[in-house]
Every structure is written in C-alpha cells, then in structure tokens.
Write a protein that holds these residues in place. Structure first.
Motif, PDB file in Angstrom:
ATOM      1  N   THR A  84       0.820  -1.210   0.000  1.00  0.00           N
ATOM      2  CA  THR A  84       0.000   0.000   0.000  1.00  0.00           C
ATOM      3  C   THR A  84       0.854   1.260   0.000  1.00  0.00           C
ATOM      4  OG1 THR A  84      -0.149  -0.025   2.424  1.00  0.00           O
ATOM      5  CG2 THR A  84      -1.890  -1.152   1.192  1.00  0.00           C
ATOM      6  N   VAL A 268      -8.094   1.288  -4.678  1.00  0.00           N
ATOM      7  CA  VAL A 268      -8.142   0.172  -3.731  1.00  0.00           C
ATOM      8  C   VAL A 268      -6.950   0.211  -2.789  1.00  0.00           C
ATOM      9  CG1 VAL A 268      -7.895  -2.339  -3.555  1.00  0.00           C
ATOM     10  CG2 VAL A 268      -9.563  -1.361  -5.131  1.00  0.00           C
ATOM     11  N   THR A 272      -7.068   0.956   1.090  1.00  0.00           N
ATOM     12  CA  THR A 272      -6.552  -0.023   2.039  1.00  0.00           C
ATOM     13  C   THR A 272      -5.585   0.636   3.012  1.00  0.00           C
ATOM     14  OG1 THR A 272      -6.761  -1.760   0.364  1.00  0.00           O
ATOM     15  CG2 THR A 272      -5.347  -2.220   2.264  1.00  0.00           C
ATOM     16  N   SER A 275      -7.715   2.637   5.513  1.00  0.00           N
ATOM     17  CA  SER A 275      -8.454   1.783   6.444  1.00  0.00           C
ATOM     18  C   SER A 275      -7.517   1.084   7.429  1.00  0.00           C
ATOM     19  CB  SER A 275      -9.274   0.747   5.664  1.00  0.00           C
ATOM     20  OG  SER A 275     -10.259   1.380   4.868  1.00  0.00           O
ATOM     21  N   VAL A 408     -16.375   0.657   7.475  1.00  0.00           N
ATOM     22  CA  VAL A 408     -17.207   0.282   6.327  1.00  0.00           C
ATOM     23  C   VAL A 408     -18.681   0.513   6.642  1.00  0.00           C
ATOM     24  CG1 VAL A 408     -17.955  -1.642   4.886  1.00  0.00           C
ATOM     25  CG2 VAL A 408     -15.535  -1.381   5.435  1.00  0.00           C
ATOM     26  N   SER A 423     -11.184   5.008   0.831  1.00  0.00           N
ATOM     27  CA  SER A 423     -11.130   4.022   1.908  1.00  0.00           C
ATOM     28  C   SER A 423     -11.901   2.798   1.445  1.00  0.00           C
ATOM     29  CB  SER A 423     -11.717   4.580   3.210  1.00  0.00           C
ATOM     30  OG  SER A 423     -13.121   4.727   3.097  1.00  0.00           O
ATOM     31  N   LEU A 424     -11.668   1.686   2.105  1.00  0.00           N
ATOM     32  CA  LEU A 424     -12.407   0.482   1.737  1.00  0.00           C
ATOM     33  C   LEU A 424     -13.901   0.659   1.972  1.00  0.00           C
ATOM     34  CD1 LEU A 424     -10.067  -2.355   3.102  1.00  0.00           C
ATOM     35  CD2 LEU A 424     -10.358  -1.576   0.745  1.00  0.00           C
ATOM     36  N   PRO A 446     -12.462  -4.416  -3.816  1.00  0.00           N
ATOM     37  CA  PRO A 446     -12.333  -3.956  -2.420  1.00  0.00           C
ATOM     38  C   PRO A 446     -12.756  -5.015  -1.411  1.00  0.00           C
ATOM     39  CG  PRO A 446     -13.420  -2.287  -3.774  1.00  0.00           C
ATOM     40  CD  PRO A 446     -13.339  -3.529  -4.598  1.00  0.00           C
ATOM     41  N   THR A 447     -13.775  -5.801  -1.757  1.00  0.00           N
ATOM     42  CA  THR A 447     -14.247  -6.830  -0.832  1.00  0.00           C
ATOM     43  C   THR A 447     -13.203  -7.929  -0.661  1.00  0.00           C
ATOM     44  OG1 THR A 447     -16.523  -6.398  -1.536  1.00  0.00           O
ATOM     45  CG2 THR A 447     -16.111  -8.447  -0.362  1.00  0.00           C
ATOM     46  N   LEU A 450     -10.528  -6.561   1.661  1.00  0.00           N
ATOM     47  CA  LEU A 450     -11.055  -6.517   3.031  1.00  0.00           C
ATOM     48  C   LEU A 450     -11.127  -7.910   3.633  1.00  0.00           C
ATOM     49  CD1 LEU A 450     -12.343  -4.939   5.354  1.00  0.00           C
ATOM     50  CD2 LEU A 450     -14.558  -5.212   4.216  1.00  0.00           C
TER      51      LEU A 450
END
Length: 474
Positions: A84, A268, A272, A275, A408, A423-424, A446-447, A450
């Motif tokens: 990241t 993304v 990440t 978050s 989230v 952000s996620l 994104p899922t 996460l």
C-alpha cells in the motif's frame, strides 16, 4: 559352659599385598590432586548453576512458526501492508483521486472494464486510418477509420452488399456502413442487386474498411512507428499489424475504472492504506487505555467500584449508537472516526485484563513481592503483564479488522469519510450499488482485499495467542 572362639589369622598373600595396594591408592590420590585446583566460593557462579536458557519470547516464536498457515498469512499481510505504501511509487501509476479523461474527446474514462492491457483491438497491415493530431506525445497518433457521419434519412448508394456490412458511395466518398438492428438501414427488397439507393433512420458512420476500429465512437491510439503517414498528416496506413489502444499509454486499468473515471487499482490500495491506518490507530488506543484501566481495575482494589460503574455505563450504551452520534455531530474525517471508535472500544479490553489480574494478583509470588516492598508498577510490569500477553495480542489482532468493519458500516450509512478520501468503506459503499450490473467488479476487488485483511488478522491473532500461552511451551 564354655564358648569356643576361633581366632582367624590373615593369609600370607593378604599381608604381602596390602602395602602395595596402599601405595597405589596414595599415588592415585596424588595424581588426582594434581589434576584439580580447589575453587573459592563465588555467589555469581553458584547462581549460574540454576540458570536456564529458556526465553519466553523465543519459545513463543518457536510455537508460532510451527503453524504454517499463520506464517503464510503473516507474510501475505505484511506484503499487503507494505505494498500500500510502495504502489504509488511504482512507475506508470495513476493518482488515486485523478479523474482520467480521454485526451482527444475530453470524456471521462468511466466504467472501463478490468484489463491487463490498454490494447482494445488490432488492425491488419494496410488498414487506412484518419489521424487526429495529438500533441501529448509525438510517439503516438490518435486514429479512427470513420470517414464521416451520415445523418438520418440521407440518401446513399449501395455498391456492394456484404451481409453485416454494405459498401456505399456518399458525396463522392466510398466507404462501409454497418448493417445491423441498431442502424436499421432501409435496403431494397433484393439487397444483393446493386446498385440502389437507401437511407437510415439513424445517423451512421462511414468507415474506411468493414471493421469498426473505434471505442464506442471515440478515437483509439497507435504508435506512430507502426503507421505510414501521408504528407498532409491527415491519413495513414498500417505498415504492419498495429495495436490500437484506448489511451496513448501501455498503462492498463488492472481493476478497471469507476463511474468518475478514476483508476480503481490506485483507489483500492489508497483505500486499504487509509483503512489500515484507522485500524492500527484504534487498536493502539484500545490497547493503551484498556491495559491501563484494566490493570488499575483489577490490582488496585480501591478503584474497583468506581471503574465498575463507569464500565457499566459505557457497556450499556451500544457502540453503534455512539459511533453514529459522534460521526453525525463532528465533521467527517479520519480523526472523527478514530475518536468515535476509541471512545468505547477500550471497555472490552479493560474487562479482560481486569478478570485475568483478579485471578493471579494474590498468588504466592505477588504476595512475596509485596512483602519485600516491591513497587506496584514493578509488580504490574514484571509479575502481571507477562501473563496477559496472549489476551492483549488477541484483542489487538481482532481490533484492527473490527475497526475497518466499523468504518465500512459508518460509511455505508452515509456518515463515514468524505468521498474525496479513498477508503475500503467508500469503495464498498459505491460498489454495492452496482452489484447487479456489469460494473460489479467495483465491489469485488475492495471486498477481496477486506476479506484478506480480516481473515489474516483473525487467524494470526488466534495462533499467536495460543503460542503466547505458557501452557503450550515445552
């Protein structure tokens, strides 16, 4: 009565051998004395005789490394966190918040499907193109094979029928027109009997060849070295099979783009990073406040009543209500979310710490330390906290994905971070609205990230908690 005693006399061999044995024993003892030197008593040396090379942290690490799944997920998580920060520094990366526009038309590159290449199609050698000047990079040319647009109901002459295409002549130009349900050409009863006149109920494009080398009507890009450009610089011919790209770049949209024309790959990883920062900060505050309050709550008996009442008040108010209320009152931002989460999350950690300390505070070694006058902070640090490492690490490991999940959720109800800050939570909130469309990839990527973060922290935290338990040490 008389008792008879028998006097035993030594044998002659025994009498003769005794001096020899005595002399040999004296010589052996002299040799032994020469080999050893008497050592004086040493307190430190005596202490070392009872020393063990056992290390709690080394043993914890050894037990943890035996779990291959946890080690693998630890490397995955470390790589993800590191990437990241590395991703924006890699060559050819788009900025996360940059809206990418087509350099010729100026239209946003919205909802571009994920791809590992910018090549949309290829054209064979000899294909004729119309060139639009592109000043961004002379190594690239904006190309299209559309001669012009024929307006609706304009009459054109069909000179050849090709099924899905028809060759026509219009205003002195010859070209090709698509013949499908979208153009609805008004053809003759016998379309193969040429020539004849026809028209379309909709505007149609006149192509230089029976192939649509455009991206929904916009220009594509080709390398100038693959084209033979005319003297006037308006037309060109492919001198070999040429790759036609959506942008004058080899930099692809690996995760596609969103409806604003932003690169989802950059979004993304930026999301990440945001978050994870929120998760780590919240976990740190939860640990610091929870450990401090829990230790005082469990060890200092005078504070038990007042902290219990504070805990009852905090615990009886749902965390979701507090999170929503704080986020609604304060200005949306990272500091607001961190403050809202840290306001109540310490209570769970404090309760766990308190319960563990109550169990071990009156054990013999703690009583002995108090009798010897050991300071309370030293007893807490040396005698109590080492027994709580597994609980603390497990709670911190679960606090990070928990904080991300709360971010989230609060974004899902519209009280989270501003849309301008990736952000996620923001990405999932946008992607969920497109789950039943062709842009569902905006929720998928994104899922996935996460899920990896959440599962990794959960498994690593549980395995490390087990490894930190002295019962599992050999």
């Amino acid at each position: 009565m008389f008792k008879l005693f028998r006097k035993t006399f030594p044998k002659q061999g025994d009498v003769l051998s005794r001096p020899i044995e005595q002399a040999a024993a004296e010589k052996t003892q002299a040799d032994m004395d020469a080999l050893f030197v008497a050592a004086a008593y040493d307190d430190s040396a005596a202490e070392r005789t009872g020393y063990s090379n056992y290390s709690y942290w080394r043993s914890t690490l050894r037990v943890f490394l035996k779990n291959r799944m946890a080690v693998f997920l630890l490397f995955v998580l470390a790589f993800l966190v590191l990437f990241t920060f590395i991703q924006p520094l890699l060559p050819g990366q788009y900025e996360a918040t940059r809206i990418i526009n087509h350099p010729i038309t100026g239209k946003q590159m919205s909802n571009v499907s994920p791809s590992f290449t910018t090549v949309m199609t290829t054209a064979p050698a000899g294909t004729e193109f119309i060139i639009t000047p592109y000043d961004g990079d002379p190594a690239w040319c904006a190309v299209t094979n559309v001669l012009q647009t024929i307006q609706r109901r304009e009459v054109m002459t069909v000179t050849e029928y090709l099924g899905n295409w028809v060759k026509v002549e219009y205003e002195g130009q010859e070209g090709y027109v698509i013949n499908d349900f979208t153009t609805k050409l008004k053809l003759a009863d016998d379309p193969e009997a040429v020539p004849y006149e026809m028209h379309s109920n909709f505007p149609v494009s006149l192509f230089t060849s029976p192939q649509d080398y455009t991206n929904d009507g916009t220009e594509l890009f080709a390398r100038a070295e693959d084209l033979t450009i005319s003297e006037d610089g308006t037309t060109a011919t492919a001198n070999k099979e040429v790759e036609l790209r959506v942008l004058p770049s080899t930099q692809a949209f690996w995760f596609g783009t969103n409806n604003a024309g932003q690169d989802l790959w950059a979004l993304v990883w930026s999301g990440t990073r945001t978050s994870l920062f929120i998760g780590f900060v919240v976990a740190l505050f939860e640990a610091l406040i929870g450990i401090l309050v829990g230790v005082l709550w469990g060890y200092v008996r005078q504070t038990d009543r007042i902290i219990t009442e504070i805990y009852n008040v905090v615990d009886n108010v749902p965390n979701t209500i507090v999170l929503i209320l704080i986020s609604y009152i304060m200005r949306p931002g990272i500091s607001t979310i961190v403050f809202a989460m840290s306001l109540t999350r310490w209570a769970g950690m404090a309760r766990f710490i308190r319960n563990q300390i109550v169990i071990i505070r009156d054990r013999d070694y703690n009583l002995a330390s108090r009798c010897l006058g050991t300071a309370t902070p030293r007893i807490i640090v040396r005698n109590l906290l080492p027994y709580l490492v597994s609980v603390i690490m497990l709670r911190m490991a679960l606090a990070i994905p928990g904080a991300i999940g709360s971010e989230v959720f609060i974004t899902y109800i519209g009280l989270g971070l501003p849309v301008s800050l990736p952000s996620l939570g923001n990405l999932i909130n946008v992607g969920r609205k497109l789950i039943s469309t062709s842009q569902s990839y905006q929720l998928t990527f994104p899922t996935i990230v996460l899920s990896i973060v959440t599962i990794s922290f959960y498994i690593i935290g549980n395995v490390f908690a087990d490894a930190a338990d002295p019962k599992n040490h050999v």
